[in-house]
Design a protein around this motif. Structure first.
Motif, PDB file in Angstrom:
ATOM      1  N   GLU A  50     -10.565   9.722   5.184  1.00 14.05           N
ATOM      2  CA  GLU A  50     -11.300  10.731   5.947  1.00 14.05           C
ATOM      3  C   GLU A  50     -12.476  11.276   5.139  1.00 14.05           C
ATOM      4  N   ALA A  51     -12.258  11.510   3.842  1.00 19.88           N
ATOM      5  CA  ALA A  51     -13.323  12.068   3.006  1.00 19.88           C
ATOM      6  C   ALA A  51     -14.479  11.094   2.829  1.00 19.88           C
ATOM      7  N   MET A  52     -14.172   9.790   2.785  1.00 23.64           N
ATOM      8  CA  MET A  52     -15.211   8.775   2.580  1.00 23.64           C
ATOM      9  C   MET A  52     -15.694   8.169   3.890  1.00 23.64           C
ATOM     10  N   HIS A  53     -15.182   8.701   5.025  1.00 26.45           N
ATOM     11  CA  HIS A  53     -15.566   8.207   6.349  1.00 26.45           C
ATOM     12  C   HIS A  53     -15.313   6.707   6.464  1.00 26.45           C
ATOM     13  N   ASN A  54     -14.169   6.286   5.955  1.00 30.45           N
ATOM     14  CA  ASN A  54     -13.762   4.887   6.014  1.00 30.45           C
ATOM     15  C   ASN A  54     -12.538   4.734   6.907  1.00 30.45           C
ATOM     16  N   THR A  55     -12.309   3.514   7.317  1.00 26.70           N
ATOM     17  CA  THR A  55     -11.082   3.202   8.057  1.00 26.70           C
ATOM     18  C   THR A  55      -9.973   2.931   7.056  1.00 26.70           C
ATOM     19  N   GLY A  56      -8.895   3.655   7.139  1.00 25.25           N
ATOM     20  CA  GLY A  56      -7.791   3.485   6.201  1.00 25.25           C
ATOM     21  C   GLY A  56      -6.993   2.225   6.474  1.00 25.25           C
ATOM     22  N   PRO A  57      -6.093   1.871   5.567  1.00 28.24           N
ATOM     23  CA  PRO A  57      -5.258   0.684   5.751  1.00 28.24           C
ATOM     24  C   PRO A  57      -4.213   0.886   6.839  1.00 28.24           C
ATOM     25  N   ASP A  58      -3.620  -0.207   7.257  1.00 23.73           N
ATOM     26  CA  ASP A  58      -2.589  -0.155   8.287  1.00 23.73           C
ATOM     27  C   ASP A  58      -1.316   0.466   7.716  1.00 23.73           C
ATOM     28  N   VAL A  89       3.200  -0.019   0.560  1.00 22.53           N
ATOM     29  CA  VAL A  89       2.883   0.436  -0.798  1.00 22.53           C
ATOM     30  C   VAL A  89       1.794  -0.436  -1.393  1.00 22.53           C
ATOM     31  N   ASP A  90       1.962  -1.747  -1.271  1.00 19.42           N
ATOM     32  CA  ASP A  90       0.964  -2.679  -1.804  1.00 19.42           C
ATOM     33  C   ASP A  90      -0.353  -2.540  -1.058  1.00 19.42           C
ATOM     34  N   THR A  91      -0.280  -2.404   0.273  1.00 17.17           N
ATOM     35  CA  THR A  91      -1.488  -2.290   1.086  1.00 17.17           C
ATOM     36  C   THR A  91      -2.305  -1.045   0.705  1.00 17.17           C
ATOM     37  N   CYS A  92      -1.619   0.086   0.589  1.00 19.72           N
ATOM     38  CA  CYS A  92      -2.315   1.335   0.245  1.00 19.72           C
ATOM     39  C   CYS A  92      -2.851   1.311  -1.178  1.00 19.72           C
ATOM     40  N   THR A  93      -2.066   0.763  -2.099  1.00 18.06           N
ATOM     41  CA  THR A  93      -2.506   0.710  -3.491  1.00 18.06           C
ATOM     42  C   THR A  93      -3.756  -0.148  -3.636  1.00 18.06           C
ATOM     43  N   ARG A  94      -3.746  -1.312  -2.980  1.00 18.15           N
ATOM     44  CA  ARG A  94      -4.916  -2.189  -3.059  1.00 18.15           C
ATOM     45  C   ARG A  94      -6.127  -1.556  -2.383  1.00 18.15           C
ATOM     46  N   TRP A  95      -5.898  -0.821  -1.300  1.00 16.64           N
ATOM     47  CA  TRP A  95      -7.005  -0.136  -0.624  1.00 16.64           C
ATOM     48  C   TRP A  95      -7.651   0.872  -1.572  1.00 16.64           C
ATOM     49  N   LEU A  96      -6.835   1.616  -2.316  1.00 17.59           N
ATOM     50  CA  LEU A  96      -7.365   2.586  -3.273  1.00 17.59           C
ATOM     51  C   LEU A  96      -8.097   1.892  -4.419  1.00 17.59           C
ATOM     52  N   LEU A  97      -7.516   0.815  -4.941  1.00 19.45           N
ATOM     53  CA  LEU A  97      -8.129   0.110  -6.070  1.00 19.45           C
ATOM     54  C   LEU A  97      -9.482  -0.493  -5.692  1.00 19.45           C
ATOM     55  N   ASP A  98      -9.604  -0.946  -4.452  1.00 19.05           N
ATOM     56  CA  ASP A  98     -10.880  -1.519  -4.006  1.00 19.05           C
ATOM     57  C   ASP A  98     -11.982  -0.466  -3.938  1.00 19.05           C
ATOM     58  N   ARG A  99     -11.611   0.824  -3.930  1.00 22.21           N
ATOM     59  CA  ARG A  99     -12.592   1.910  -3.820  1.00 22.21           C
ATOM     60  C   ARG A  99     -12.474   2.876  -4.999  1.00 22.21           C
ATOM     61  N   ILE A 100     -11.928   2.369  -6.103  1.00 18.40           N
ATOM     62  CA  ILE A 100     -11.584   3.247  -7.222  1.00 18.40           C
ATOM     63  C   ILE A 100     -12.811   3.931  -7.821  1.00 18.40           C
TER      64      ILE A 100
END
Length: 257
Positions: A50-58, A89-100
């Motif tokens: 929401e803060a980055m105006h991005n679509t979050g992971p599933d 867990v893996d999906t969310c973690t990778r989503w964060l790492l891609d935008r770290i």
């Protein structure tokens, strides 16, 4: 935490029901704590999106409840995982790492790291992983060029599903090869006149009459391996593809020696 849990020992905690094949019951408190960790991770992922105006992971394959009892728009929040499906867990973690890099510049990142670290340290103190992090020998960090890389092994084994083996789109029945012996006896003196044998192929069946077919195990989910530099002024995280190159090069050097 959900795969390597110790049972409660005389502390009055309730335990989850024992699954078929399980050696010991697992602590229900540990399962609750694991769900709390997942819920915390997902809440921060939603905040970051929401803060980055991005679509979050599933995050649809999770256990969700209404965001609050006063919610009128149907907004929901993650409460934990369903059964033992930890892919979120893996999906969310990778989503964060891609935008770290972007996340690192946000004003809320300190609160995020502090809250997550506090929750994880409390959980690890009660239910530590069986396999501790190991220091990598002979491989230098790409950033600080020091031998300070540490490998954090996954907390649980890969998940596999069993599927029928298909050949040209058809299942492969399993059979037994049975040796059948025949002999001819002289009716007068009882001596054996001839003796023959042949191999008969008999299909296998389950008790309900269903034919037994060949099966294979297919990888469903493999938890990621974290490799990170432990130098206080670095902290570089080695991406999986890069780690494959570095570890492969080390194996080649050993083979050459």
């Amino acid at each position: 935490m959900r795969e390597q849990l110790e049972p409660a020992k005389g502390d009055g905690e309730r335990t989850a029901s024992v699954k078929a094949g399980s050696k010991l019951p697992i602590s229900a408190a540990a399962v609750d704590s694991a769900d709390e960790t997942v819920a915390l991770l997902c809440s921060w992922v939603s905040h970051a999106a929401e803060a980055m105006h991005n679509t979050g992971p599933d995050m649809s394959r999770t256990w969700q409840v209404l965001a609050s009892r006063h919610t009128t728009d149907g907004e929901r929040r993650v409460q934990g995982v369903r059964a033992e499906d930890l892919t979120v867990v893996d999906t969310c973690t990778r989503w964060l790492l891609d935008r770290i890099e972007t996340i690192a510049g946000c004003d809320w990142v300190g609160d995020f790291m502090s809250e997550l670290a506090s929750q994880r340290s409390t959980a690890l103190a009660r239910w530590p992983y069986e396999e501790r992090p190991r220091t990598v020998q002979g491989i230098r960090c790409d950033v600080c060029e020091r031998c300070t890389l540490v490998v954090y092994a996954p907390a649980f084994e890969p998940k596999y599903v069993t599927q029928p083996l298909l050949v040209d789109g058809q299942t492969v029945p399993l059979v037994d090869h049975v040796n059948v012996y025949e002999r001819t006896v002289d009716p007068e003196d009882g001596t054996i006149v001839t003796r023959t044998s042949q191999v008969i192929v008999e299909p296998r069946f389950y008790a309900d009459g269903t034919p037994v077919v060949a099966t294979i195990k297919v990888l469903q989910y493999a938890p990621p391996l974290l490799v990170q530099c432990q130098a206080q002024d670095c902290g570089y995280v080695v991406l999986p593809a890069r780690w494959d190159v570095l570890s492969g090069r080390k194996l080649e050097e050993k083979a050459h020696l």
